[in-house]
Design a protein around this motif. Structure first.
Motif, PDB file in Angstrom:
ATOM      1  N   UNK A  87    -119.365  10.683  36.994  1.00 51.28           N
ATOM      2  CA  UNK A  87    -119.997  11.981  36.787  1.00 51.28           C
ATOM      3  C   UNK A  87    -120.265  12.223  35.307  1.00 51.28           C
ATOM      4  N   UNK A  88    -121.200  13.110  35.030  1.00 49.12           N
ATOM      5  CA  UNK A  88    -121.456  13.518  33.649  1.00 49.12           C
ATOM      6  C   UNK A  88    -120.327  14.445  33.185  1.00 49.12           C
ATOM      7  N   UNK A  89    -120.305  14.733  31.878  1.00 48.27           N
ATOM      8  CA  UNK A  89    -119.279  15.623  31.338  1.00 48.27           C
ATOM      9  C   UNK A  89    -119.316  16.997  31.977  1.00 48.27           C
ATOM     10  N   UNK A  90    -120.517  17.519  32.193  1.00 45.68           N
ATOM     11  CA  UNK A  90    -120.643  18.828  32.814  1.00 45.68           C
ATOM     12  C   UNK A  90    -120.169  18.834  34.256  1.00 45.68           C
ATOM     13  N   UNK A  91    -120.483  17.772  34.988  1.00 46.31           N
ATOM     14  CA  UNK A  91    -120.036  17.686  36.376  1.00 46.31           C
ATOM     15  C   UNK A  91    -118.520  17.583  36.463  1.00 46.31           C
ATOM     16  N   UNK A  92    -117.915  16.852  35.544  1.00 47.38           N
ATOM     17  CA  UNK A  92    -116.451  16.765  35.524  1.00 47.38           C
ATOM     18  C   UNK A  92    -115.840  18.145  35.261  1.00 47.38           C
ATOM     19  N   UNK A  93    -116.459  18.881  34.352  1.00 47.69           N
ATOM     20  CA  UNK A  93    -115.961  20.220  34.059  1.00 47.69           C
ATOM     21  C   UNK A  93    -116.087  21.125  35.274  1.00 47.69           C
ATOM     22  N   UNK A  94    -117.186  20.983  36.003  1.00 52.20           N
ATOM     23  CA  UNK A  94    -117.376  21.771  37.221  1.00 52.20           C
ATOM     24  C   UNK A  94    -116.274  21.459  38.232  1.00 52.20           C
ATOM     25  N   UNK A  95    -115.912  20.183  38.373  1.00 51.88           N
ATOM     26  CA  UNK A  95    -114.837  19.812  39.295  1.00 51.88           C
ATOM     27  C   UNK A  95    -113.532  20.482  38.882  1.00 51.88           C
ATOM     28  N   UNK A  96    -113.215  20.442  37.582  1.00 57.59           N
ATOM     29  CA  UNK A  96    -111.962  21.025  37.096  1.00 57.59           C
ATOM     30  C   UNK A  96    -111.943  22.537  37.289  1.00 57.59           C
ATOM     31  N   UNK A  97    -113.064  23.201  36.992  1.00 61.75           N
ATOM     32  CA  UNK A  97    -113.125  24.659  37.141  1.00 61.75           C
ATOM     33  C   UNK A  97    -113.088  25.048  38.613  1.00 61.75           C
ATOM     34  N   UNK A  98    -113.800  24.292  39.449  1.00 63.33           N
ATOM     35  CA  UNK A  98    -113.796  24.585  40.886  1.00 63.33           C
ATOM     36  C   UNK A  98    -112.393  24.417  41.463  1.00 63.33           C
ATOM     37  N   UNK A  99    -111.666  23.412  41.005  1.00 60.60           N
ATOM     38  CA  UNK A  99    -110.291  23.214  41.469  1.00 60.60           C
ATOM     39  C   UNK A  99    -109.421  24.409  41.091  1.00 60.60           C
ATOM     40  N   UNK A 100    -109.568  24.885  39.865  1.00 60.06           N
ATOM     41  CA  UNK A 100    -108.793  26.049  39.426  1.00 60.06           C
ATOM     42  C   UNK A 100    -109.141  27.267  40.265  1.00 60.06           C
ATOM     43  N   UNK A 101    -110.439  27.439  40.554  1.00 60.52           N
ATOM     44  CA  UNK A 101    -110.851  28.573  41.370  1.00 60.52           C
ATOM     45  C   UNK A 101    -110.372  28.472  42.805  1.00 60.52           C
ATOM     46  N   UNK A 102    -110.248  27.246  43.297  1.00 60.95           N
ATOM     47  CA  UNK A 102    -109.813  27.042  44.676  1.00 60.95           C
ATOM     48  C   UNK A 102    -108.361  27.430  44.872  1.00 60.95           C
ATOM     49  N   UNK A 103    -107.525  27.178  43.854  1.00 61.21           N
ATOM     50  CA  UNK A 103    -106.097  27.395  44.014  1.00 61.21           C
ATOM     51  C   UNK A 103    -105.566  28.574  43.217  1.00 61.21           C
ATOM     52  N   UNK A 104    -106.321  29.047  42.253  1.00 66.99           N
ATOM     53  CA  UNK A 104    -105.889  30.219  41.496  1.00 66.99           C
ATOM     54  C   UNK A 104    -106.137  31.472  42.313  1.00 66.99           C
ATOM     55  N   UNK A 105    -105.098  32.014  42.903  1.00 71.85           N
ATOM     56  CA  UNK A 105    -105.272  33.162  43.795  1.00 71.85           C
ATOM     57  C   UNK A 105    -105.459  34.467  43.035  1.00 71.85           C
ATOM     58  N   UNK A 106    -105.100  34.485  41.739  1.00 70.09           N
ATOM     59  CA  UNK A 106    -105.189  35.719  40.972  1.00 70.09           C
ATOM     60  C   UNK A 106    -105.929  35.546  39.649  1.00 70.09           C
ATOM     61  N   UNK A 107    -105.560  34.499  38.882  1.00 73.21           N
ATOM     62  CA  UNK A 107    -106.074  34.348  37.522  1.00 73.21           C
ATOM     63  C   UNK A 107    -106.502  32.910  37.285  1.00 73.21           C
ATOM     64  N   UNK A 108    -107.649  32.737  36.610  1.00 76.13           N
ATOM     65  CA  UNK A 108    -108.100  31.417  36.162  1.00 76.13           C
ATOM     66  C   UNK A 108    -108.296  31.486  34.654  1.00 76.13           C
ATOM     67  N   UNK A 109    -107.648  30.568  33.933  1.00 77.09           N
ATOM     68  CA  UNK A 109    -107.754  30.492  32.479  1.00 77.09           C
ATOM     69  C   UNK A 109    -108.549  29.245  32.111  1.00 77.09           C
ATOM     70  N   UNK A 110    -109.592  29.422  31.315  1.00 75.22           N
ATOM     71  CA  UNK A 110    -110.479  28.312  30.949  1.00 75.22           C
ATOM     72  C   UNK A 110    -110.497  28.159  29.435  1.00 75.22           C
ATOM     73  N   UNK A 111    -110.050  27.000  28.960  1.00 72.34           N
ATOM     74  CA  UNK A 111    -109.975  26.729  27.527  1.00 72.34           C
ATOM     75  C   UNK A 111    -111.185  25.907  27.098  1.00 72.34           C
ATOM     76  N   UNK A 112    -112.122  26.552  26.424  1.00 70.39           N
ATOM     77  CA  UNK A 112    -113.329  25.898  25.916  1.00 70.39           C
ATOM     78  C   UNK A 112    -114.035  25.081  27.002  1.00 70.39           C
TER      79      UNK A 112
END
Length: 283
Positions: A173-198
């Motif tokens: 995957x491209x860098x952006x697609x990898x970031x999307x996977x990481x953010x989507x994973x956080x959104x999938x399991x973060x029931x209350x808060x998602x923190x995104x560092x840069x």
């Protein structure tokens, strides 16, 4: 977390619009956070309020305490003083796992994805669904079809169109697609808060737009999102409120409507000072 479903949110369990959940009470509240590293002050009495269905940006110059603040909120560091509350309940995080169990997910700059694994396996990294019966409980076999199906469902619900093949290895995957996977994973399991560092660091314009859209989608599903970024246009495009750090302390809270990017930079550098009455405690 080995249970089937593993906390993955669905349309039945997550609100579709921030307005449905936005209220007067913060989902995350920190008061008087202090963190010392020997004689170096990482944080000095910092307060944070994050509301459901809100993007709170955290900005500041290098050494302002942004990373230390985020690590305290995500369980990577334990503050020396101060309190953290989740849904009006005081919590004490001894590790990032404690924070995850309280509903706080964090995506750091290094992403923490496994390049050799496929998208679905990365979505469930550390939370694999086990097969039923003895195969799962004793032999610890993973239920790959269930993970693929749930990962595909969540990616579809978020309207992510850049990930076409759930079985594709992340290393392709491209860098952006990898970031999307990481953010989507956080959104999938973060029931209350998602923190995104840069989350948009080193991404092109198109990929940055895709990640920021995903951030807004998570907000619209009722999650509280903390966005750490040096990119002022991204911050002003996406954030509801902006928490400004300076020299380990809190320099103010503004909104994109109340202040300009030039104002934000001036507050960060100390060229402009806000009185507490000027702070936007709630957007």
């Amino acid at each position: 977390m080995d249970q089937k479903g593993a906390g993955l949110m669905t349309t039945e369990t997550k609100p579709q619009h921030a307005a449905e959940v936005a209220g007067d009470e913060p989902v995350l509240q920190a008061r008087g956070l202090v963190k010392l590293f020997g004689r170096v002050v990482g944080l000095r009495g910092v307060d944070v309020d994050l509301y459901p269905g809100e993007v709170l940006a955290v900005i500041g110059d290098n050494g302002a305490g942004k990373s230390t603040l985020i690590k305290c909120l995500s369980g990577a560091l334990t503050p020396d003083q101060g309190t953290i509350r989740i849904d009006d309940r005081t919590v004490s995080f001894g590790s990032t796992q404690d924070a995850r169990e309280a509903g706080v997910e964090t995506v750091y700059q290094n992403l923490a994805v496994a390049p050799a694994l496929d998208i679905a396996s990365n979505m469930f990294l550390g939370r694999e669904i086990r097969r039923r019966g003895v195969l799962g409980s004793v032999l610890r076999m993973v239920d790959k079809p269930a993970m693929r199906e749930q990962a595909k469902q969540f990616i579809s619900e978020l309207g992510i169109t850049t990930l076409q093949n759930i079985d594709q290895a992340v290393e392709t995957l491209s860098g952006g697609q990898r970031q999307v996977v990481a953010v989507a994973r956080a959104g999938a399991f973060g029931s209350k808060v998602v923190i995104l560092d840069e989350p948009t660091a080193a991404l092109g314009v198109r990929e940055t737009g895709q990640v920021l859209k995903l951030v807004r989608d998570l907000r619209d599903r009722g999650l509280g999102v903390i966005l750490i970024s040096h990119n002022m246009p991204n911050v002003f495009e996406t954030a509801d409120r902006i928490h400004i750090q300076r020299l380990g302390g809190m320099a103010g809270v503004i909104t994109p409507q109340s202040h300009s990017m030039e104002d934000a930079v001036a507050i960060m550098t100390g060229a402009k000072t806000l009185s507490p009455d000027e702070w936007h405690q709630r957007g």
